[in-house]
Design an enzyme around this catalytic site. Structure first.
Site, PDB file in Angstrom:
ATOM      1  CB  VAL A  91      -0.876  -0.498   1.310  1.00  0.00           C
ATOM      2  CG1 VAL A  91      -1.811   1.276   0.833  1.00  0.00           C
ATOM      3  CG2 VAL A  91      -2.051  -0.909   1.688  1.00  0.00           C
ATOM      4  CG  ASN A 128       7.250  -5.072   8.895  1.00  0.00           C
ATOM      5  OD1 ASN A 128       6.367  -4.124   9.112  1.00  0.00           O
ATOM      6  ND2 ASN A 128       6.749  -4.521   7.100  1.00  0.00           N
ATOM      7  CE1 TYR A 135      -0.304  -8.283   6.381  1.00  0.00           C
ATOM      8  CE2 TYR A 135       2.456  -9.100   6.977  1.00  0.00           C
ATOM      9  CZ  TYR A 135       1.500  -8.568   6.441  1.00  0.00           C
ATOM     10  OH  TYR A 135       2.172  -8.128   5.468  1.00  0.00           O
TER      11      TYR A 135
END
Length: 163
Positions: A91, A128, A135
């Site tokens: 994104v 990350n 997630y």
């Protein structure tokens, strides 16, 4: 596959420049831009040749492509079913925080269910933390005992030459 702000649809050849631009942005984010050898023509061939090796969804708002997901099918011997493997989801930075990443993952999960896939999976870099939290919040399990093995370039050529 749309919401009031984001419309999700299969990529078309006209989307190649936008997708490729975001691939490079992703490589910069991951500090891996030195590894990008792909170009728009190669991406086009991978997505739109006679036997495509991958597929892509794009998300657009205001007529501009702001997110993409590139995926392909893999296979689980334990399930004896194909799976949907997400290679990359990106994104644009200016569009983050609007729920577009979640919408893309939901669209991919819907596609996996429609295609009778036994799994929907992807990889995430261990540093990350924001992505991992995101997630896991969506129900994904980060597999702590698994590591990706990769052979490329000269090492691949040397391995293939072994008798």
């Amino acid at each position: 596959m749309s919401s009031s702000e984001l419309t999700i649809r299969p990529a078309t050849p006209a989307d190649i420049p936008a997708i490729f631009g975001m691939i490079f942005e992703l490589a910069v984010f991951e500090k891996l831009e030195h590894m990008v050898v792909a170009n728009e023509a190669m991406l086009h061939d991978s997505l739109f040749c006679d036997k495509p090796v991958c597929e892509a969804l794009v998300g657009e708002t205001g007529g501009e492509v702001v997110t993409f997901a590139l995926f392909f099918h893999n296979f689980s011997t334990f399930l004896c079913k194909k799976g949907l493997y997400l290679e990359d989801l990106y994104v644009q930075q200016s569009q983050r925080g609007k729920g577009y990443g979640k919408q893309m993952l939901v669209a991919l999960a819907q596609l996996a269910v429609e295609r009778d896939c036994g799994r929907f999976e992807w990889s995430v870099l261990d540093w990350n933390a924001n992505a991992i939290k995101f997630y896991e919040g969506m129900g994904a399990t980060v597999m702590p005992d698994w590591r990706i093995c990769r052979v490329t370039g000269d090492a691949l050529a040397q391995l293939s030459a072994q008798a």
